[in-house]
Design a protein around this motif. Structure first.
Motif, PDB file in Angstrom:
ATOM      1  N   CYS A  56      30.142  52.183  33.033  1.00  0.00           N
ATOM      2  CA  CYS A  56      31.019  51.373  33.878  1.00  0.00           C
ATOM      3  C   CYS A  56      32.400  52.032  33.933  1.00  0.00           C
ATOM      4  O   CYS A  56      32.945  52.422  32.899  1.00  0.00           O
ATOM      5  N   SER A  65      25.589  50.787  38.355  1.00  0.00           N
ATOM      6  CA  SER A  65      26.434  51.002  39.525  1.00  0.00           C
ATOM      7  C   SER A  65      27.836  51.286  39.007  1.00  0.00           C
ATOM      8  O   SER A  65      28.054  51.400  37.806  1.00  0.00           O
ATOM      9  N   GLU A  66      28.785  51.390  39.932  1.00  0.00           N
ATOM     10  CA  GLU A  66      30.178  51.691  39.606  1.00  0.00           C
ATOM     11  C   GLU A  66      30.697  50.825  38.436  1.00  0.00           C
ATOM     12  O   GLU A  66      31.300  51.324  37.501  1.00  0.00           O
ATOM     13  N   GLN A  67      30.408  49.532  38.521  1.00  0.00           N
ATOM     14  CA  GLN A  67      30.814  48.605  37.468  1.00  0.00           C
ATOM     15  C   GLN A  67      29.598  47.952  36.830  1.00  0.00           C
ATOM     16  O   GLN A  67      28.578  47.759  37.486  1.00  0.00           O
ATOM     17  N   ARG A  69      27.401  44.855  34.941  1.00  0.00           N
ATOM     18  CA  ARG A  69      27.087  43.464  35.266  1.00  0.00           C
ATOM     19  C   ARG A  69      28.213  42.522  34.815  1.00  0.00           C
ATOM     20  O   ARG A  69      28.555  41.575  35.502  1.00  0.00           O
ATOM     21  N   CYS A  71      31.512  43.235  34.190  1.00  0.00           N
ATOM     22  CA  CYS A  71      32.753  43.420  34.955  1.00  0.00           C
ATOM     23  C   CYS A  71      32.626  42.867  36.371  1.00  0.00           C
ATOM     24  O   CYS A  71      33.622  42.481  36.974  1.00  0.00           O
ATOM     25  N   ARG A  72      31.401  42.826  36.895  1.00  0.00           N
ATOM     26  CA  ARG A  72      31.200  42.314  38.261  1.00  0.00           C
ATOM     27  C   ARG A  72      31.132  40.796  38.307  1.00  0.00           C
ATOM     28  O   ARG A  72      31.221  40.208  39.368  1.00  0.00           O
ATOM     29  N   ASP A  73      30.949  40.147  37.149  1.00  0.00           N
ATOM     30  CA  ASP A  73      30.721  38.701  37.113  1.00  0.00           C
ATOM     31  C   ASP A  73      32.031  37.942  37.372  1.00  0.00           C
ATOM     32  O   ASP A  73      32.940  37.968  36.538  1.00  0.00           O
ATOM     33  N   ARG A 102      35.967  39.813  29.129  1.00  0.00           N
ATOM     34  CA  ARG A 102      35.502  41.169  29.462  1.00  0.00           C
ATOM     35  C   ARG A 102      35.466  42.023  28.197  1.00  0.00           C
ATOM     36  O   ARG A 102      36.010  41.640  27.173  1.00  0.00           O
TER      37      ARG A 102
END
Ligand SMILES: [Zn+2]
Length: 197
Positions: A56, A65-67, A69, A71-73, A102
């Motif tokens: 991440c 992916s870029e971030q 799970r 950090c995307r939440d 986080r």
């Protein structure tokens, strides 16, 4: 001991952490006698982890992916960041269900004997995150051993002058060990009972 492919497999398995020569031999013969479909699944999983998994760009947890799970939440708070040594520690803390903030994965701990200093860890990236002013508390969840404590002390000295509350997990964790050896209940309690440093 053996020849060709089976010995190659035993040698490779023996290089994995926690796998001694006897275990390597046992696993190799297990694979040899296993169903080809099962072995193919294992081979595919080994290849895919190297092809697909990356880190991440925000917290350095494993991600596809870029971030990651976490950090995307959008339901998690940016105000609390929990610092851990390795991605596996994120999984351990997530299992307690106690944390809704986080993470920041350092990629190890300060260890002068092995030549690992602050510059070898993702501390600069952590400081950049903290510099945005959004974070109110930094939880230091490095391992309860010498290196983990040294890392926590170092980070506390760096971060406290920024006006951010710095906390360390409460005692009760197996001292000298690894965070992953703590059971969920103990770790959950250590989280709740974290103290200012
Ligand atoms: Zn992340």
């Amino acid at each position: 001991m053996y020849e060709g492919a089976i010995q190659d497999l035993i040698d490779e398995l023996g290089r994995l952490p926690g796998v001694g020569p006897k275990s390597a031999q046992r696993i190799a013969f297990h694979i040899l006698s296993a169903d080809p479909a099962d072995v193919n699944r294992l081979a595919t999983a080994l290849r895919r982890v190297k092809e697909l998994v990356r880190f991440c760009t925000t917290c350095f947890n494993v991600a596809e992916s870029e971030q990651c799970r976490i950090c995307r939440d959008p339901r998690r708070t940016n105000e609390v960041v929990c610092v851990v040594e390795e991605p596996k520690d994120v999984a351990v803390i997530e299992r307690t269900g106690e944390f809704r903030g986080r993470y920041h994965v350092l990629g190890g701990a300060i260890n002068p004997l092995e030549g690992i200093g602050p510059d070898n860890l993702r501390i600069r990236e952590l400081m950049a995150r903290l510099g945005t002013g959004e974070v109110r508390e930094l939880i230091l969840a490095t391992d309860p051993n010498t290196e983990g404590e040294a890392t926590a002390t170092y980070l506390a000295l760096m971060v406290k002058p920024m006006g951010i509350a710095v906390t360390r997990l409460a005692s009760g964790l197996p001292v000298g060990g690894d965070l992953e050896y703590a059971d969920e209940i103990t770790l959950g309690r250590a989280f709740e009972g974290r103290r200012a440093v």
